[in-house]
Design an enzyme around this catalytic site. Structure first.
Site, PDB file in Angstrom:
ATOM      1  CG  HIS A   1       3.831   4.163   8.557  1.00 29.62           C
ATOM      2  ND1 HIS A   1       3.834   4.979   7.439  1.00 29.62           N
ATOM      3  CD2 HIS A   1       3.484   2.924   8.111  1.00 29.62           C
ATOM      4  CE1 HIS A   1       3.494   4.259   6.374  1.00 29.62           C
ATOM      5  NE2 HIS A   1       3.290   3.013   6.762  1.00 29.62           N
TER       6      HIS A   1
ATOM      7  CE  LYS B   1      26.624  -2.708  -7.251  1.00 29.43           C
ATOM      8  NZ  LYS B   1      26.697  -1.698  -8.324  1.00 29.43           N
TER       9      LYS B   1
ATOM     10  NE  ARG C   1      -1.680  -2.156   2.728  1.00 31.85           N
ATOM     11  CZ  ARG C   1      -1.759  -3.423   2.315  1.00 31.85           C
ATOM     12  NH1 ARG C   1      -2.771  -3.817   1.606  1.00 31.85           N
ATOM     13  NH2 ARG C   1      -0.823  -4.309   2.625  1.00 31.85           N
ATOM     14  CB  THR C   2       3.441   2.586   2.230  1.00 34.55           C
ATOM     15  OG1 THR C   2       2.694   2.167   3.373  1.00 34.55           O
ATOM     16  CG2 THR C   2       4.051   3.945   2.499  1.00 34.55           C
TER      17      THR C   2
ATOM     18  NE  ARG D   1       7.358   0.947   4.697  1.00 38.63           N
ATOM     19  CZ  ARG D   1       6.156   0.387   4.703  1.00 38.63           C
ATOM     20  NH1 ARG D   1       6.024  -0.895   4.404  1.00 38.63           N
ATOM     21  NH2 ARG D   1       5.078   1.077   5.011  1.00 38.63           N
TER      22      ARG D   1
HETATM   23  C1  NCD Z   1       1.934  -0.927   8.131  1.00 35.13           C
HETATM   24  C2  NCD Z   1       3.433  -0.700   8.267  1.00 35.13           C
HETATM   25  O1  NCD Z   1       4.167  -0.874   7.298  1.00 35.13           O
HETATM   26  O2  NCD Z   1       3.815  -0.326   9.356  1.00 35.13           O
HETATM   27  N1  NCD Z   1       1.546  -1.131   6.809  1.00 35.13           N
HETATM   28  C3  NCD Z   1       1.247  -0.053   6.035  1.00 35.13           C
HETATM   29  O3  NCD Z   1       2.081   0.775   5.783  1.00 35.13           O
HETATM   30  N2  NCD Z   1      -0.025   0.077   5.625  1.00 35.13           N
HETATM   31  C4  NCD Z   1       1.398  -1.943   9.048  1.00 35.13           C
HETATM   32  C5  NCD Z   1       2.018  -3.301   9.061  1.00 35.13           C
HETATM   33  O4  NCD Z   1       2.939  -3.610   8.326  1.00 35.13           O
HETATM   34  O5  NCD Z   1       1.535  -4.101   9.879  1.00 35.13           O
END
Ligand code: NCD
Length: 306
Positions: free
Chosen positions: A129, A80, A51-52, A101
């Site tokens: 997040h 590397k 999703r993100t 991320r």
């Molecule tokens: C979450 C995350 O990555 O922290 N997912 C997301 O971004 N929608 C929740 C998860 O991974 O459980």
């Protein structure tokens, strides 16, 4: 130049403005289709995501911009031995804005010190997040009509769940919210959240072990998965992973207008039968994530709709 590393980097006014812009994008989509023409978003994902990353990329495309990036550390020069700082220094020569991320807490912050482009933290370890928080806030606002005056239950892995930590911080600035933490003892919210958010701001919260004892009081139930990748040993994960399973019998005493949120991905913690109940908001929530990221990209690039 501003970065978004922690939800508290945004004032309440800025959050309200972002949510209002996201709602205008939903209502007047055509006004925004060329706003980011000629701009590039880089998505640097050192940790898995569906999703993100995809909602960031869809958001930029719907604004008329372009995207580049990588979706796992294996396909970047970090294999590397390149440092995150060097990767970001280079990518900021190619892109106007970067969503990143990383499994290590603080990595996006360190990256922001070296970057020539704004950095958005798209999740750092068990820490923060902030764009999921914007997604969650937009969902609560659209489902409930307001952000204060609610009783919210957080259920599942409150220790490692970064979405929980970030949402609690952001909500702590709105009035009259009752917090109920539903978790096993081992997965309670970390001490620093208790101290720096609840105790510092004199906010009361309850800690309980079952959904049943509180379900009738909740306006919002925020379910989470047990964060397997952040456990030190697999036996503990296996013991705790199915502690909570929300199914239709569990919802028997819930309010008719309860909103069930989940950042997704779900494992077993919400039975598939719940998906058809109007109180299940998690797929609408995933869609909101795209709109709020459109609003965020525009705002961070200083762009407005035509
Ligand atoms: C979450 C995350 O990555 O922290 N997912 C997301 O971004 N929608 C929740 C998860 O991974 O459980």
């Amino acid at each position: 130049m501003r970065h978004l590393i922690d939800p508290m980097d945004l004032s309440v006014q800025e959050i309200d403005d972002l949510l209002a812009l996201a709602e205008d994008i939903i209502a007047n989509h055509d006004k925004y289709t060329k706003v980011c023409e000629g701009k590039k978003l880089a998505t640097l994902f050192f940790e898995p995501s569906t999703r993100t990353r995809l909602s960031f990329e869809a958001a930029m495309m719907e604004l008329g911009g372009n995207v580049l990036g990588f979706s796992s550390a294996d396909s970047s020069s970090s294999t590397k031995g390149e440092s995150v700082a060097d990767t970001v220094k280079v990518v900021s020569c190619y892109a106007d804005i970067i969503a990143m991320r990383h499994p290590k807490e603080g990595a996006p912050y360190l990256a922001s010190l070296k970057s020539d482009a704004p950095i958005i933290n798209a999740g750092d370890g068990g820490h923060n997040h902030p764009t999921q928080t914007l997604t969650d806030l937009l969902t609560i606002k659209r489902e409930k009509g307001h952000l204060g005056d609610i009783t919210i239950g957080f259920c599942g892995d409150l220790k490692f769940g970064r979405t929980v930590h970030s949402l609690i911080k952001a909500l702590s600035r709105y009035d009259n919210i009752q917090y109920i933490m539903i978790s096993p003892e081992e997965l309670e919210i970390p001490e620093y959240i208790k101290e720096e958010v609840f105790e510092k701001k004199n906010i009361a919260y309850e800690q309980v072990r079952t959904i049943d004892e509180v379900i009738d009081r909740l306006d919002v139930l925020y379910m989470t998965r047990v964060q397997r990748e952040r456990f030190f040993n697999e036996a503990d994960y296996i013991r705790l992973k199915d502690t909570y399973i929300l199914d239709m019998p569990k919802l028997k005493n819930a309010k008719p207008d309860l909103s069930i949120l989940h950042p997704l991905p779900r494992v077993n913690e919400i039975a598939v039968e719940v998906d058809d109940d109007p109180r299940a908001c998690y797929f609408r929530q995933a869609l909101n994530g795209k709109y709020v990221r459109m609003a965020l990209i525009m705002t961070m690039l200083g762009l407005t709709g035509q």
